[in-house]
Design a protein around this motif. Structure first.
Motif, PDB file in Angstrom:
ATOM      1  N   VAL A 124      33.265  33.090  41.474  1.00  0.00           N
ATOM      2  CA  VAL A 124      32.503  34.216  41.923  1.00  0.00           C
ATOM      3  C   VAL A 124      32.198  34.760  40.373  1.00  0.00           C
ATOM      4  N   HIS A 125      30.731  35.003  40.279  1.00  0.00           N
ATOM      5  CA  HIS A 125      30.292  35.566  38.961  1.00  0.00           C
ATOM      6  C   HIS A 125      29.537  36.844  39.153  1.00  0.00           C
ATOM      7  N   LEU A 126      29.887  37.890  38.880  1.00  0.00           N
ATOM      8  CA  LEU A 126      29.319  39.050  38.913  1.00  0.00           C
ATOM      9  C   LEU A 126      28.824  39.646  37.437  1.00  0.00           C
ATOM     10  N   LEU A 127      27.381  39.534  37.199  1.00  0.00           N
ATOM     11  CA  LEU A 127      27.275  39.690  35.776  1.00  0.00           C
ATOM     12  C   LEU A 127      25.832  41.015  35.772  1.00  0.00           C
ATOM     13  N   GLU A 128      26.158  41.566  34.874  1.00  0.00           N
ATOM     14  CA  GLU A 128      25.105  42.666  34.812  1.00  0.00           C
ATOM     15  C   GLU A 128      24.870  43.207  36.471  1.00  0.00           C
ATOM     16  N   THR A 129      25.884  44.038  36.941  1.00  0.00           N
ATOM     17  CA  THR A 129      25.582  44.566  38.260  1.00  0.00           C
ATOM     18  C   THR A 129      25.959  45.956  38.347  1.00  0.00           C
ATOM     19  N   SER A 130      25.835  46.716  37.364  1.00  0.00           N
ATOM     20  CA  SER A 130      26.189  48.086  37.181  1.00  0.00           C
ATOM     21  C   SER A 130      24.978  48.897  38.308  1.00  0.00           C
ATOM     22  N   PRO A 131      25.222  49.873  38.919  1.00  0.00           N
ATOM     23  CA  PRO A 131      26.356  50.928  38.667  1.00  0.00           C
ATOM     24  C   PRO A 131      27.743  50.591  39.577  1.00  0.00           C
ATOM     25  N   LEU A 132      27.814  49.117  39.877  1.00  0.00           N
ATOM     26  CA  LEU A 132      29.132  48.700  40.271  1.00  0.00           C
ATOM     27  C   LEU A 132      30.296  48.850  39.640  1.00  0.00           C
ATOM     28  N   LYS A 133      31.105  49.745  39.901  1.00  0.00           N
ATOM     29  CA  LYS A 133      32.180  49.894  39.028  1.00  0.00           C
ATOM     30  C   LYS A 133      33.817  49.931  40.014  1.00  0.00           C
ATOM     31  N   ILE A 134      33.681  49.753  40.978  1.00  0.00           N
ATOM     32  CA  ILE A 134      35.038  49.452  42.018  1.00  0.00           C
ATOM     33  C   ILE A 134      35.014  48.289  42.987  1.00  0.00           C
ATOM     34  N   LEU A 135      36.240  47.485  42.657  1.00  0.00           N
ATOM     35  CA  LEU A 135      36.267  46.501  43.430  1.00  0.00           C
ATOM     36  C   LEU A 135      37.323  46.953  44.616  1.00  0.00           C
ATOM     37  N   PRO A 136      37.066  46.815  45.825  1.00  0.00           N
ATOM     38  CA  PRO A 136      37.784  47.142  46.915  1.00  0.00           C
ATOM     39  C   PRO A 136      39.200  46.428  46.853  1.00  0.00           C
ATOM     40  N   ILE A 137      40.245  47.119  47.485  1.00  0.00           N
ATOM     41  CA  ILE A 137      41.246  46.429  47.633  1.00  0.00           C
ATOM     42  C   ILE A 137      41.131  45.243  48.823  1.00  0.00           C
ATOM     43  N   GLY A 138      41.772  44.209  48.682  1.00  0.00           N
ATOM     44  CA  GLY A 138      41.660  43.138  49.697  1.00  0.00           C
ATOM     45  C   GLY A 138      40.221  42.133  49.271  1.00  0.00           C
ATOM     46  N   PHE A 139      39.543  42.367  48.095  1.00  0.00           N
ATOM     47  CA  PHE A 139      38.258  41.944  47.895  1.00  0.00           C
ATOM     48  C   PHE A 139      38.358  40.518  48.197  1.00  0.00           C
TER      49      PHE A 139
END
Length: 409
Positions: A124-139
């Protein structure tokens, strides 16, 4: 583009769509129906994707999405949710790689079930995905074979203002091999984030800002970690000195370039017996004590403030093949500096203030030397036969010195 554009293309294996609006197929489930052979799909410039866009791609292995916008809505409880995005990858049991690049997630977090039940997902690659700043518990709770995770921005950290939060047990139960968290501004990074990731081999945290120094136990249990990159982080001298690199028994490559160090602690690398590459470029320290480094293959000490270097600084580095001392402030080097380094092949002494070289500097051991840089110094002459022992030398740089071009040169 017509929802039936690919009808009948049963042998199609790869699909690439650039700058094509797919919004007109919202609600349709037959966009890729019958394309059971498609393994790779790349969508670039599609503003918004319907949640069922990949329905029917039963053999899909890799999805690459660029320049997408995922819109959030507020549900009845007042929380953000994604009516489409949370189902975007549903049912893709053969999916192995997901890349989201430059895709604006119009919320601070993603749905917990984004990758739910993807039993084959490895990357899984998340590159330049702002304003994403929190990954949830159990992601990653239902992603049993995940091995590689990238959560990184492209903006260098001095310009980053968004603070990122990761749950302490984000990787619990996973056999992670590569984690890249470069160029992020972390808020309260947990000491348990990497706990017991015994399969982890590479950890990248370059260009990261931390609201406080890393906990001394943050790397505890990383028994198979081979690469650690802390380049240009905001770690302090005290915080860095407290990190027990001695516990990383498998560590081979360590980069702390551009991390300000007033002094280089002689105990910093004690116990890290498998280290073969250390990068301390631009760390600003001025002295090196004897016994600081374990036996290495490559040592980069470029662009620091070293003025004098002890003749025993590299004692014990018999296996060293590359040594970079360029960009410092040395005016001389000890006669026996290279004596312990019997396998040296590359030596950079350029961009210093060297006035002279000892006649026997290269007469002891470095007959294996192949590359020697002495350019951009203040040398005025060279002793007769100073290079006579360098029978393997293939490249010698002497330009931009102050040689007296007379009969004594």
């Amino acid at each position: 583009i017509s929802p039936l554009a690919f009808q009948g293309a049963a042998s199609l294996e790869s699909i690439t769509l650039h700058s094509i609006s797919l919004q007109n197929i919202r609600g349709r489930i037959d966009m890729f129906t019958g394309l059971s052979s498609v393994r790779n799909i790349w969508l670039d410039g599609n503003p918004e994707l319907p949640g069922n866009i990949f329905h029917g791609l039963t053999s899909l292995r890799e999805i690459r999405i660029e320049n997408m916008v995922a819109h959030a809505m507020v549900n009845s409880s007042g929380k953000f949710c994604y009516s489409d995005f949370q189902h975007l990858f549903s049912g893709l049991q053969s999916l192995e790689v997901v890349r989201l690049t430059n895709s604006r997630i119009q919320c601070e977090t993603l749905p917990t079930l984004t990758f739910s039940n993807l039993s084959s997902l490895k990357e899984v690659h998340l590159l330049e995905t702002s304003p994403l700043k929190i990954l949830p518990i159990g992601f990653f709770h239902d992603v049993p074979v995940l091995q590689t995770f990238t959560f990184s921005e492209w903006t260098i950290y001095p310009y980053t203002t968004q603070q990122v939060t990761l749950p302490p047990m984000l990787f619990t139960g996973l056999n992670m091999e590569v984690i890249d968290l470069s160029r992020q501004y972390f808020l309260n990074i947990s000491r348990y984030l990497f706990q017991n990731l015994t399969s982890l081999q590479s950890l990248y945290m370059a260009d990261c800002l931390f609201d406080e120094d890393l906990d001394k136990d943050i790397f505890k249990g990383l028994t198979n970690l081979r690469e650690l990159y802390l380049t240009r982080t905001s770690l302090t001298q005290q915080g860095l000195s407290s990190l027990p690199f001695s516990n990383l028994k498998s560590l081979e490559t360590l980069s702390m370039a551009s991390v300000p160090l007033d002094e280089l602690s002689p105990n910093l690398f004690v116990g890290a017996e498998n280290l073969s590459v250390i990068n301390l470029f631009d760390c600003r320290f001025s002295t090196i004590q004897s016994g600081t480094f374990p036996e290495l293959l490559i040592l980069n000490l470029s662009t620091n403030a070293i003025r004098e270097i002890n003749s025993s600084a590299f004692l014990g580095l018999r296996s060293l093949t590359e040594l970079y001392l360029d960009g410092n402030e040395m005016s001389y080097v000890p006669t026996d500096l290279l004596r312990p380094i019997i396998h040296l092949r590359v030596l950079w002494l350029n961009n210093n203030n060297l006035l002279d070289l000892p006649t026997t500097l290269f007469h002891e051991q470095p007959i294996s030397l192949r590359v020697l840089r002495l350019d951009h110094n203040n040398l005025t002459m060279l002793s007769m036969g100073i290079f006579s022992n360098l029978t393997s030398l293939t490249k010698l740089s002497l330009e931009n010195n102050k040689f007296d071009c007379d009969c004594h040169l």
